[in-house]
Design a protein around this motif. Structure first.
Motif, PDB file in Angstrom:
ATOM      1  N   VAL A   1     -18.419 -75.319   9.856  1.00  0.00           N
ATOM      2  CA  VAL A   1     -16.973 -75.542   9.980  1.00  0.00           C
ATOM      3  C   VAL A   1     -16.684 -76.271  11.282  1.00  0.00           C
ATOM      4  O   VAL A   1     -17.253 -75.955  12.331  1.00  0.00           O
ATOM      5  N   THR A   2     -15.822 -77.282  11.185  1.00  0.00           N
ATOM      6  CA  THR A   2     -15.484 -78.092  12.353  1.00  0.00           C
ATOM      7  C   THR A   2     -14.042 -77.937  12.779  1.00  0.00           C
ATOM      8  O   THR A   2     -13.625 -78.511  13.785  1.00  0.00           O
ATOM      9  N   ASP A   3     -13.264 -77.144  12.021  1.00  0.00           N
ATOM     10  CA  ASP A   3     -11.882 -76.879  12.418  1.00  0.00           C
ATOM     11  C   ASP A   3     -11.420 -75.583  11.746  1.00  0.00           C
ATOM     12  O   ASP A   3     -12.053 -75.098  10.798  1.00  0.00           O
ATOM     13  N   PRO A   4     -10.326 -74.992  12.208  1.00  0.00           N
ATOM     14  CA  PRO A   4      -9.864 -73.721  11.647  1.00  0.00           C
ATOM     15  C   PRO A   4      -9.568 -73.780  10.160  1.00  0.00           C
ATOM     16  O   PRO A   4      -9.807 -72.802   9.445  1.00  0.00           O
ATOM     17  N   ALA A   5      -9.071 -74.913   9.676  1.00  0.00           N
ATOM     18  CA  ALA A   5      -8.732 -74.997   8.256  1.00  0.00           C
ATOM     19  C   ALA A   5      -9.968 -74.796   7.384  1.00  0.00           C
ATOM     20  O   ALA A   5      -9.922 -74.096   6.362  1.00  0.00           O
ATOM     21  N   GLU A   6     -11.095 -75.414   7.774  1.00  0.00           N
ATOM     22  CA  GLU A   6     -12.330 -75.241   7.016  1.00  0.00           C
ATOM     23  C   GLU A   6     -12.791 -73.786   7.048  1.00  0.00           C
ATOM     24  O   GLU A   6     -13.254 -73.244   6.040  1.00  0.00           O
ATOM     25  N   ALA A   7     -12.662 -73.152   8.199  1.00  0.00           N
ATOM     26  CA  ALA A   7     -13.087 -71.762   8.333  1.00  0.00           C
ATOM     27  C   ALA A   7     -12.239 -70.844   7.462  1.00  0.00           C
ATOM     28  O   ALA A   7     -12.765 -69.960   6.766  1.00  0.00           O
ATOM     29  N   LEU A   8     -10.935 -71.045   7.468  1.00  0.00           N
ATOM     30  CA  LEU A   8     -10.048 -70.194   6.679  1.00  0.00           C
ATOM     31  C   LEU A   8     -10.270 -70.416   5.184  1.00  0.00           C
ATOM     32  O   LEU A   8     -10.230 -69.465   4.389  1.00  0.00           O
ATOM     33  N   ALA A   9     -10.537 -71.663   4.786  1.00  0.00           N
ATOM     34  CA  ALA A   9     -10.795 -71.945   3.375  1.00  0.00           C
ATOM     35  C   ALA A   9     -12.088 -71.283   2.916  1.00  0.00           C
ATOM     36  O   ALA A   9     -12.169 -70.748   1.802  1.00  0.00           O
ATOM     37  N   PHE A  10     -13.121 -71.306   3.772  1.00  0.00           N
ATOM     38  CA  PHE A  10     -14.383 -70.653   3.414  1.00  0.00           C
ATOM     39  C   PHE A  10     -14.170 -69.151   3.266  1.00  0.00           C
ATOM     40  O   PHE A  10     -14.692 -68.526   2.325  1.00  0.00           O
ATOM     41  N   ALA A  11     -13.403 -68.556   4.165  1.00  0.00           N
ATOM     42  CA  ALA A  11     -13.128 -67.120   4.076  1.00  0.00           C
ATOM     43  C   ALA A  11     -12.387 -66.781   2.792  1.00  0.00           C
ATOM     44  O   ALA A  11     -12.664 -65.762   2.143  1.00  0.00           O
ATOM     45  N   ASP A  12     -11.445 -67.645   2.387  1.00  0.00           N
ATOM     46  CA  ASP A  12     -10.720 -67.407   1.143  1.00  0.00           C
ATOM     47  C   ASP A  12     -11.655 -67.454  -0.063  1.00  0.00           C
ATOM     48  O   ASP A  12     -11.514 -66.679  -1.014  1.00  0.00           O
ATOM     49  N   ALA A  13     -12.630 -68.353  -0.011  1.00  0.00           N
ATOM     50  CA  ALA A  13     -13.530 -68.525  -1.148  1.00  0.00           C
ATOM     51  C   ALA A  13     -14.582 -67.425  -1.226  1.00  0.00           C
ATOM     52  O   ALA A  13     -14.952 -66.989  -2.321  1.00  0.00           O
ATOM     53  N   ILE A  14     -15.072 -66.960  -0.073  1.00  0.00           N
ATOM     54  CA  ILE A  14     -16.197 -66.012  -0.043  1.00  0.00           C
ATOM     55  C   ILE A  14     -15.721 -64.584   0.106  1.00  0.00           C
ATOM     56  O   ILE A  14     -16.273 -63.653  -0.475  1.00  0.00           O
ATOM     57  N   GLY A  15     -14.681 -64.388   0.917  1.00  0.00           N
ATOM     58  CA  GLY A  15     -14.199 -63.049   1.217  1.00  0.00           C
ATOM     59  C   GLY A  15     -14.874 -62.455   2.441  1.00  0.00           C
ATOM     60  O   GLY A  15     -15.889 -62.974   2.918  1.00  0.00           O
ATOM     61  N   PHE A  16     -14.310 -61.373   2.955  1.00  0.00           N
ATOM     62  CA  PHE A  16     -14.857 -60.687   4.128  1.00  0.00           C
ATOM     63  C   PHE A  16     -15.751 -59.528   3.676  1.00  0.00           C
ATOM     64  O   PHE A  16     -15.604 -59.031   2.557  1.00  0.00           O
ATOM     65  N   PRO A  17     -16.653 -59.087   4.572  1.00  0.00           N
ATOM     66  CA  PRO A  17     -16.929 -59.617   5.915  1.00  0.00           C
ATOM     67  C   PRO A  17     -17.724 -60.918   5.874  1.00  0.00           C
ATOM     68  O   PRO A  17     -18.358 -61.245   4.868  1.00  0.00           O
ATOM     69  N   LEU A  18     -17.671 -61.647   7.010  1.00  0.00           N
ATOM     70  CA  LEU A  18     -18.441 -62.868   7.212  1.00  0.00           C
ATOM     71  C   LEU A  18     -19.293 -62.718   8.459  1.00  0.00           C
ATOM     72  O   LEU A  18     -19.053 -61.833   9.284  1.00  0.00           O
ATOM     73  N   VAL A  19     -20.264 -63.594   8.591  1.00  0.00           N
ATOM     74  CA  VAL A  19     -21.058 -63.679   9.805  1.00  0.00           C
ATOM     75  C   VAL A  19     -20.801 -65.037  10.440  1.00  0.00           C
ATOM     76  O   VAL A  19     -20.838 -66.070   9.754  1.00  0.00           O
TER      77      VAL A  19
END
Length: 409
Positions: free
Chosen positions: A135-153
């Motif tokens: 991820v290179t910006d917050p938008a990419e990070a938030l989109a990945f979290a939406d797709a995968i769900g928590f928790p994340l590493v």
């Protein structure tokens, strides 16, 4: 006579053991490339090394190349160029290719160093591993979290071990990580699916692309839990029995992962999970000896000098698979509180009960600052032919020893 150069940036104690073992190999003439001046090289290396070359930046392939050429006047043309640290593997590969020295190539070194690339290669080969995204910006990070769900590493793409690795349990934790971690195309972050299950290692030797020997160990509890709870005293166990059904899957998945990454002649350290359904997933692979005392533990379990075994493999290409004779475990002693070590409680009673099992110990010294690393202020290594005896001894250590920290007044 084999001529080799060992890149060892700072000659810290763990590295010194590998360099000293290499310098004492029969029929090897060793030069040392380091940031340390010749007069400060430890005597166990200086007595046996045939050459020394100081550089300023050990991660600069150009400086490694120049140093290797400089050593030629001292020890002869260098035929092997090695180093034990994970951060060195890509610079060493570039230097080898430039100098025409055999060893791990640049492509393979990137495969085992860049954690995002590693997982792309593994998934393309059908090797199970965590879903991930750079991820290179917050938008990419938030989109990945939406797709995968928590928790994340969250981790750096080129991290070593558990350094700078965090578990993110919810949106607030992700946003806090983003606020503390500037992201752009030059410095991306790596987010991964959080793998659930028991965490283990698969330390193995590959020769000619074939895995010829392996050792398995258990993390108790998993490293991310250790990082989140700095007071936890944790353990690593090398069981004597490697045919336990819990380890069955890694016997196929581990070598398959190494083949996919291009590993041909190396000792590698792999971390993997046995998930609740019994399936295996690879977490990370490093083309280096294991840390956290595991190198020493392998030596104790097989009654071999592991440091000598590794150096003989990478310099001379020789390896005789050792027999596992013991179970071995390490308990990592971590302080409670902050500041400096005030006292270590419970040692005398444990010495009376299980002292006969101890093969190595480093007990925290009163007055020393608290450790900044996850290994803690000290450790105790125990050994016995029966794995259950080792597990029970580790339980007694982590329950019976308390490292008291106190802030300076």
């Amino acid at each position: 006579m084999a001529v080799a150069a060992f890149v060892a940036p700072f000659l810290l104690p763990a590295t010194v053991r590998f360099v000293a073992a290499a310098a004492q190999l029969p029929d090897v003439r060793l030069g040392v490339i380091t940031t340390v001046p010749a007069e400060h090289v430890p005597p166990e290396i200086a007595r046996h090394a045939a050459g020394h070359w100081r550089i300023d930046d050990p991660l600069d392939p150009g400086q490694i190349i120049a140093a290797t050429r400089g050593l030629t006047a001292q020890i002869g043309p260098v035929e092997r160029l090695v180093g034990a640290l994970e951060q060195l593997q890509v610079p060493l590969a570039y230097a080898r290719e430039a100098l025409g020295i055999p060893g791990m190539d640049v492509e393979t070194a990137y495969n085992v160093r860049d954690k995002s690339r590693m997982k792309q290669v593994l998934r393309a080969a059908g090797v199970p591993c965590a879903r991930h995204q750079l991820v290179t910006d917050p938008a990419e990070a938030l989109a990945f979290a939406d797709a995968i769900g928590f928790p994340l590493v969250a981790k750096p793409p080129a991290g070593a071990g558990a350094q700078a690795t965090y578990r993110l349990d919810d949106d607030a934790a992700l946003r806090s990580w983003l606020a503390a971690t500037p992201l752009d195309h030059d410095t991306p972050g790596l987010l991964e699916e959080f793998l659930v299950g028991d965490e283990h290692t698969f330390d193995s030797v590959t020769i000619g692309g074939r895995t010829v020997w392996a050792s398995i160990s258990d993390y108790v509890p998993p490293p991310l839990e250790v990082l989140r709870n700095p007071w936890i005293q944790w353990t690593v166990v090398l069981p004597r029995e490697l045919d336990d059904p819990r380890y069955a899957g890694i016997a196929d998945v581990g070598p398959a992962a190494l083949r996919a990454l291009g590993v041909r002649d190396a000792l590698t350290h792999m971390e993997w999970f046995r998930r609740p359904d019994g399936s295996v997933a690879v977490s990370e692979v490093g083309a280096r000896p294991p840390g956290a005392q595991i190198s020493s533990m392998i030596g104790y379990a097989h009654e071999v000098d592991f440091h000598r075994l590794w150096t003989r493999l990478v310099i001379l290409g020789g390896f005789d698979p050792p027999e596992r004779r013991y179970a071995v475990g390490t308990a990592y002693l971590r302080g409670q509180g902050r500041g400096r070590v005030r006292a270590v409680h419970g040692v005398d009673e444990l010495q009376r009960r299980i002292g006969h099992l101890v093969v190595e110990a480093h007990l925290p010294e009163p007055g020393t600052p608290a450790s900044t690393g996850y290994e803690g202020e000290g450790y105790v290594i125990v050994r016995h032919p029966e794995t259950d005896v080792v597990r029970d001894a580790l339980r007694q250590i982590v329950e019976g020893i308390r490292v008291e920290l106190v802030e300076a007044q």
